[in-house]
Design a protein around this motif. Structure first.
Motif, PDB file in Angstrom:
ATOM      1  N   ARG A   1       0.824  -1.209   0.000  1.00 16.15           N
ATOM      2  CA  ARG A   1       0.000   0.000   0.000  1.00 16.15           C
ATOM      3  C   ARG A   1       0.861   1.263   0.000  1.00 16.15           C
ATOM      4  O   ARG A   1       0.634   2.182  -0.780  1.00 16.15           O
ATOM      5  CB  ARG A   1      -0.931   0.023   1.211  1.00 16.15           C
ATOM      6  N   GLU A   2       1.876   1.302   0.883  1.00 18.13           N
ATOM      7  CA  GLU A   2       2.687   2.519   1.039  1.00 18.13           C
ATOM      8  C   GLU A   2       4.110   2.350   0.530  1.00 18.13           C
ATOM      9  O   GLU A   2       4.832   3.330   0.378  1.00 18.13           O
ATOM     10  CB  GLU A   2       2.681   2.934   2.515  1.00 18.13           C
ATOM     11  N   LEU A   3       4.520   1.133   0.274  1.00 16.24           N
ATOM     12  CA  LEU A   3       5.785   0.804  -0.391  1.00 16.24           C
ATOM     13  C   LEU A   3       5.706  -0.636  -0.861  1.00 16.24           C
ATOM     14  O   LEU A   3       4.704  -1.320  -0.639  1.00 16.24           O
ATOM     15  CB  LEU A   3       6.994   1.046   0.531  1.00 16.24           C
ATOM     16  N   LEU A   4       6.768  -1.099  -1.501  1.00 16.64           N
ATOM     17  CA  LEU A   4       6.802  -2.461  -2.041  1.00 16.64           C
ATOM     18  C   LEU A   4       7.946  -3.224  -1.378  1.00 16.64           C
ATOM     19  O   LEU A   4       9.059  -2.698  -1.264  1.00 16.64           O
ATOM     20  CB  LEU A   4       6.995  -2.423  -3.556  1.00 16.64           C
ATOM     21  N   LEU A   5       7.685  -4.444  -0.967  1.00 14.95           N
ATOM     22  CA  LEU A   5       8.658  -5.243  -0.235  1.00 14.95           C
ATOM     23  C   LEU A   5       9.122  -6.408  -1.091  1.00 14.95           C
ATOM     24  O   LEU A   5       8.310  -7.106  -1.709  1.00 14.95           O
ATOM     25  CB  LEU A   5       8.030  -5.762   1.057  1.00 14.95           C
ATOM     26  N   ALA A   6      10.449  -6.632  -1.118  1.00 16.90           N
ATOM     27  CA  ALA A   6      11.023  -7.749  -1.874  1.00 16.90           C
ATOM     28  C   ALA A   6      12.148  -8.370  -1.055  1.00 16.90           C
ATOM     29  O   ALA A   6      13.031  -7.656  -0.575  1.00 16.90           O
ATOM     30  CB  ALA A   6      11.546  -7.263  -3.224  1.00 16.90           C
ATOM     31  N   GLY A   7      12.120  -9.699  -0.932  1.00 16.05           N
ATOM     32  CA  GLY A   7      13.051 -10.342  -0.015  1.00 16.05           C
ATOM     33  C   GLY A   7      14.311 -10.901  -0.641  1.00 16.05           C
ATOM     34  O   GLY A   7      15.306 -11.079   0.049  1.00 16.05           O
ATOM     35  N   ASP A   8      14.300 -11.201  -1.940  1.00 14.68           N
ATOM     36  CA  ASP A   8      15.478 -11.762  -2.578  1.00 14.68           C
ATOM     37  C   ASP A   8      15.636 -11.155  -3.967  1.00 14.68           C
ATOM     38  O   ASP A   8      14.819 -10.336  -4.406  1.00 14.68           O
ATOM     39  CB  ASP A   8      15.402 -13.283  -2.642  1.00 14.68           C
ATOM     40  N   ALA A   9      16.700 -11.551  -4.660  1.00 13.68           N
ATOM     41  CA  ALA A   9      17.008 -10.935  -5.948  1.00 13.68           C
ATOM     42  C   ALA A   9      15.881 -11.142  -6.955  1.00 13.68           C
ATOM     43  O   ALA A   9      15.511 -10.207  -7.680  1.00 13.68           O
ATOM     44  CB  ALA A   9      18.324 -11.502  -6.488  1.00 13.68           C
ATOM     45  N   GLN A  10      15.328 -12.347  -7.014  1.00 11.60           N
ATOM     46  CA  GLN A  10      14.270 -12.608  -7.990  1.00 11.60           C
ATOM     47  C   GLN A  10      13.026 -11.781  -7.709  1.00 11.60           C
ATOM     48  O   GLN A  10      12.463 -11.157  -8.622  1.00 11.60           O
ATOM     49  CB  GLN A  10      13.917 -14.093  -7.988  1.00 11.60           C
ATOM     50  N   SER A  11      12.587 -11.736  -6.449  1.00 12.30           N
ATOM     51  CA  SER A  11      11.380 -10.967  -6.130  1.00 12.30           C
ATOM     52  C   SER A  11      11.637  -9.470  -6.285  1.00 12.30           C
ATOM     53  O   SER A  11      10.735  -8.721  -6.677  1.00 12.30           O
ATOM     54  CB  SER A  11      10.893 -11.289  -4.718  1.00 12.30           C
ATOM     55  N   PHE A  12      12.877  -9.037  -6.016  1.00 10.18           N
ATOM     56  CA  PHE A  12      13.213  -7.625  -6.214  1.00 10.18           C
ATOM     57  C   PHE A  12      13.075  -7.264  -7.687  1.00 10.18           C
ATOM     58  O   PHE A  12      12.495  -6.219  -8.046  1.00 10.18           O
ATOM     59  CB  PHE A  12      14.632  -7.342  -5.721  1.00 10.18           C
ATOM     60  N   ALA A  13      13.595  -8.120  -8.559  1.00 15.01           N
ATOM     61  CA  ALA A  13      13.507  -7.858  -9.996  1.00 15.01           C
ATOM     62  C   ALA A  13      12.055  -7.894 -10.463  1.00 15.01           C
ATOM     63  O   ALA A  13      11.599  -7.002 -11.196  1.00 15.01           O
ATOM     64  CB  ALA A  13      14.341  -8.877 -10.764  1.00 15.01           C
ATOM     65  N   GLU A  14      11.309  -8.904 -10.038  1.00 11.64           N
ATOM     66  CA  GLU A  14       9.916  -9.036 -10.475  1.00 11.64           C
ATOM     67  C   GLU A  14       9.063  -7.868  -9.993  1.00 11.64           C
ATOM     68  O   GLU A  14       8.234  -7.339 -10.747  1.00 11.64           O
ATOM     69  CB  GLU A  14       9.346 -10.362  -9.959  1.00 11.64           C
TER      70      GLU A  14
END
Length: 402
Positions: A336-349
């Motif tokens: 809602r207020e930011l986007l969370l990504a835990g690893d390289a793949q999810s960060f890229a996606e």
């Protein structure tokens, strides 16, 4: 007393400056501080205007590192010797005798050495982050012999932090999670531990300002901002540029990654050789780089406390993609207020999705969160309460940070 962290961190300079301005409205402040960046001398006169007496000690990082090695022969943390300075010690002694100091605010653990003898004053320390745990994280991510050296520093500095908290009247950290962690590390002093959050100047960092576009028109830009000689930032941009950004650029060829911040190391500068990666070095104003970016990224793998870079981007109504470490301590709702990504793949996606199918509500929700939750005045009121125990007293003199 306030020290610029070892290694330096822009976010702590922002926190200390707003703390000084807040205290100067109520107290006659005497300031002892180090200056470790030649660029900071241009701000000295403005800071002096907020103070009674002041002392600015030049700190040469190379000389200070050599001096700190003497701690290896004793039972001391290197950070303490790094910030040991005879002229500053003499200034503190002199200003205390001249003004009968009754309240002392220390900024960061290594500066507590200058107030350890001032037992008749009410002493409050703003640790900001748990510096000892930062060294522990460094140790976990380095090879021997640096892993041994950093682990030693973590142990020695934690012992010192515990000692300072025991002797002082109150201690503060940058967030509740940071304070809670310290309580677990030092249960004997947990009744003296609190926190106040960082803030943002939401008039300065506001989406309504008009700035010239520093980017090419055909660039879809994501930015990272911060001091680029600070190892957690170096690690973050290396990880992003090498392990995450190539997938983003393959899926979205117009993507460009801008690393915006002062004093980039050779390792950071070398990243500009990668396709689509740019390293700006020092810029006069970071806001144009935020305002004209599609989004900002904070892929920190080593972090403590609250990341000002995230709050500033949110205040500019920018979508921010953060790692769990960068989110820690920030009261914001992922999705809602930011986007969370835990690893390289999810960060890229996550980044590709925001570039190609942008959620335009995230930026506005981010701005609303910062305005409602991260104002400096309300957060700093916690410091007032600690400096004024029980019965109201006439404010006297306060030596503040170095």
């Amino acid at each position: 007393m306030h020290r610029i962290p070892y290694p330096p961190n822009k976010g702590d300079k922002i926190r200390s400056y707003h703390l000084l301005k807040h205290l100067a409205k109520r107290y006659h402040v005497h300031l002892g501080t180090f200056v470790d960046d030649p660029d900071d001398w241009q701000h000295v006169e403005r800071v002096k205007d907020l103070c009674g007496e002041s002392h600015f000690a030049a700190l040469n990082p190379r000389t200070a590192k050599l001096r700190s090695l003497g701690a290896l022969a004793g039972n001391r943390a290197l950070s303490i010797d790094y910030y040991r300075d005879t002229t500053l010690d003499e200034w503190v002694d002199g200003v205390t005798r001249r003004h009968g100091i009754q309240r002392v605010l220390v900024f960061s653990s290594a500066m507590a050495q200058y107030a350890m003898s001032l037992r008749s004053a009410r002493r409050v320390i703003d640790f900001v982050d748990i510096d000892s745990d930062k060294w522990r994280q460094y140790a976990d991510n380095k090879r021997w012999p640096m892993s041994w050296l950093y682990a030693r520093e973590a142990r020695r500095l934690l012992h010192y932090e515990q000692q300072v908290t025991q002797e002082f009247d109150a201690s503060l950290f940058v967030s509740q999670p940071e304070a809670d962690l310290f309580k677990r590390l030092a249960p004997a002093v947990q009744d003296k531990v609190g926190y106040f959050s960082n803030g943002v100047d939401t008039d300065y960092f506001a989406p309504g300002h008009q700035f010239d576009n520093p980017y090419a028109d055909d660039h879809d830009v994501m930015t990272f901002t911060g001091a680029m000689d600070y190892w957690p930032n170096i690690d973050a941009v290396q990880w992003f540029a090498n392990d995450i950004f190539p997938s983003i650029r393959q899926a979205h060829p117009a993507a460009h990654f801008y690393i915006v911040g002062a004093r980039p190391t050779a390792a950071v500068t070398a990243l500009a050789e990668l396709p689509g990666v740019h390293v700006t070095g020092t810029v006069p104003d970071v806001r144009p780089y935020l305002a004209h970016a599609k989004l900002t990224v904070a892929p920190l793998r080593i972090a403590r406390g609250i990341q000002n870079k995230v709050l500033e981007a949110m205040a500019m109504a920018k979508p921010v993609v953060v790692s769990p470490q960068a989110l820690e301590g920030i009261d914001a709702l992922p999705g809602r207020e930011l986007l969370l990504a835990g690893d390289a793949q999810s960060f890229a996606e996550t980044t590709i999705r925001q570039l190609t199918m942008p959620d335009r509500t995230i930026g506005s929700h981010a701005r609303e969160k910062v305005v409602s939750r991260y104002g400096w005045a309300s957060n700093l009121s916690r410091v007032d309460a600690l400096l004024e125990p029980t019965a109201p007293a006439t404010p006297t003199m306060l030596p503040a940070f170095s």
